[in-house]
Write an enzyme that holds these catalytic residues in place. Structure first.
Site, PDB file in Angstrom:
ATOM      1  CG  ASP A 268     -32.737  15.907 -14.765  1.00 59.10           C
ATOM      2  OD1 ASP A 268     -31.738  15.867 -14.002  1.00 59.10           O
ATOM      3  OD2 ASP A 268     -33.084  16.945 -15.360  1.00 59.10           O
TER       4      ASP A 268
ATOM      5  CE1 TYR B  68     -36.571  15.995 -13.049  1.00 58.04           C
ATOM      6  CE2 TYR B  68     -38.309  15.965 -14.698  1.00 58.04           C
ATOM      7  CZ  TYR B  68     -37.294  16.631 -14.040  1.00 58.04           C
ATOM      8  OH  TYR B  68     -37.021  17.935 -14.357  1.00 58.04           O
TER       9      TYR B  68
ATOM     10  CD  GLU C  85     -39.630  20.107 -14.635  1.00 60.78           C
ATOM     11  OE1 GLU C  85     -38.952  19.223 -15.198  1.00 60.78           O
ATOM     12  OE2 GLU C  85     -39.130  21.067 -14.027  1.00 60.78           O
TER      13      GLU C  85
END
Length: 373
Positions: free
Chosen positions: A132, A114, A31
């Site tokens: 996102d 996020y 990520e």
């Protein structure tokens, strides 16, 4: 939406290596790397980084220079520094085990809403929302959410929608389905609406507004930035400097650099380098100018071949100075732009002789340029 999107994801998801694991460390790493970086670029970096630092404990124990070196080429180096700091906190505060909730994860360095939601939902199955760029585009079209990216009311609406939608079975897969749908089908340009599993419920599709939502964010033109670099060879070594943690290339190593203007002469640039390093420098000649296009900057690096003495070992303008051979420099955390500058300097044979390479010029921009983009 929940069932159709999950069924679509099961049929169409890309086979990405981080989707084959539930290891929170590996998922977190993916990520972080995927922020501002394309999937095809990330895959080999992710694999090499995991091979070098296979666990969060291994990452926490590694010197920062090793971490930055492993990150070389990915850009946005603040991500790497936060990755290192967060790994250390996971070890110190949580005994080397990742906390399982978004509420706890968000307390770690570099974890925004996020990233915390992605790790909590994908690794631990918590129904934590994510938003996102891909998810924001999908939700903006499905629910006809108005407003420019970054607008506070729009962001609040998107997070509220994401929070409601993630409730239910397989929250991690559902979040990945939203992202996958935005990346491959509900694309910024030329969206594949006829292949969309939820188009019948999409307000933008019904009203013919798919191309309007979300509105494009107006981007400022990249700012031109000129840096003069000191190429100072001595006894088989070159002088390297580590920048302050904040700012462009923060915390990374480089050939010592100062900001100059486009019209700054080589002599003036050398004087600025002398002041910055606290050492009397003599300009021996000019080398290439290396150009790099960054996200927000059009960067030009002007390489100046210098000599001087005595050799400095510290400077208030930098965290650290170090004299290294080119081989030793390979282990330093260095940006791609600065690596290109070093390669250009070595390509001129500066290590072979300390004799002047070219007469100094009174005006900038006349040397041969090596353009790197």
């Amino acid at each position: 939406m929940h069932g159709p999107l999950l069924a679509w994801y099961d049929r169409n998801k890309r086979d990405l290596p981080w989707r084959r694991t539930r290891d929170p460390y590996a998922i977190w790493l993916s990520e972080v790397m995927l922020q501002q970086t394309q999937v095809a670029t990330v895959i080999p970096y992710w694999e090499r980084f995991l091979a070098r630092f296979p666990t969060v404990k291994a990452l926490a124990a590694a010197p920062l220079d090793d971490v930055l070196s492993g990150w070389k080429g990915l850009g946005y180096y603040t991500r790497a520094r936060n990755l290192h700091r967060a790994a250390q906190e996971v070890v110190e505060r949580f005994g080397g085990k990742f906390p399982a909730t978004a509420e706890e994860l968000i307390t770690l360095p570099g974890f925004g809403r996020y990233t915390a939601g992605a790790v909590a939902s994908i690794a631990f199955g918590e129904p934590a929302p994510i938003v996102d760029g891909n998810v924001a585009r999908v939700l903006s079209r499905l629910f006809e959410v108005e407003g420019l990216p970054g607008d506070r009311d729009r962001e609040a609406t998107l997070w509220a929608l994401a929070t409601a939608l993630v409730q239910g079975e397989r929250p991690g897969d559902f979040n990945q389905a939203l992202m996958e749908h935005g990346a491959t089908t509900c694309r910024p340009e030329s969206p594949l609406c006829l292949l969309c599993p939820v188009r019948d419920g999409c307000f933008a599709y019904r009203k013919g507004r798919v191309d309007e939502l979300p509105p494009a964010k107006v981007r400022a033109a990249p700012r031109k930035l000129f840096l003069a670099l000191a190429v100072w060879p001595h006894a088989g070594t070159l002088l390297f400097a580590r920048r302050a943690d904040k700012g462009l290339f923060g915390g990374l190593w480089e050939l010592p650099a100062v900001e100059v203007e486009e019209e700054t002469s080589e002599a003036d640039a050398t004087q600025r380098l002398s002041t910055t390093l606290g050492a009397a420098l003599t300009l021996e000649g000019t080398l290439d100018s290396v150009r790099r296009q960054l996200t927000h900057r059009d960067l030009t690096l002007r390489l100046l071949r210098v000599s001087g003495g005595p050799r400095p070992t510290h400077s208030t303008a930098f965290q650290e100075l170090r004299w290294c051979t080119p081989q030793e420099a390979e282990a330093l955390g260095m940006s791609t732009a600065m690596q290109r500058a070093l390669d250009a300097a070595l390509g001129h044979g500066v290590m072979a002789s300390e004799a002047p390479v070219a007469p100094a010029k009174k005006a900038p921009g006349r040397g041969r340029k090596a353009t790197e983009r």
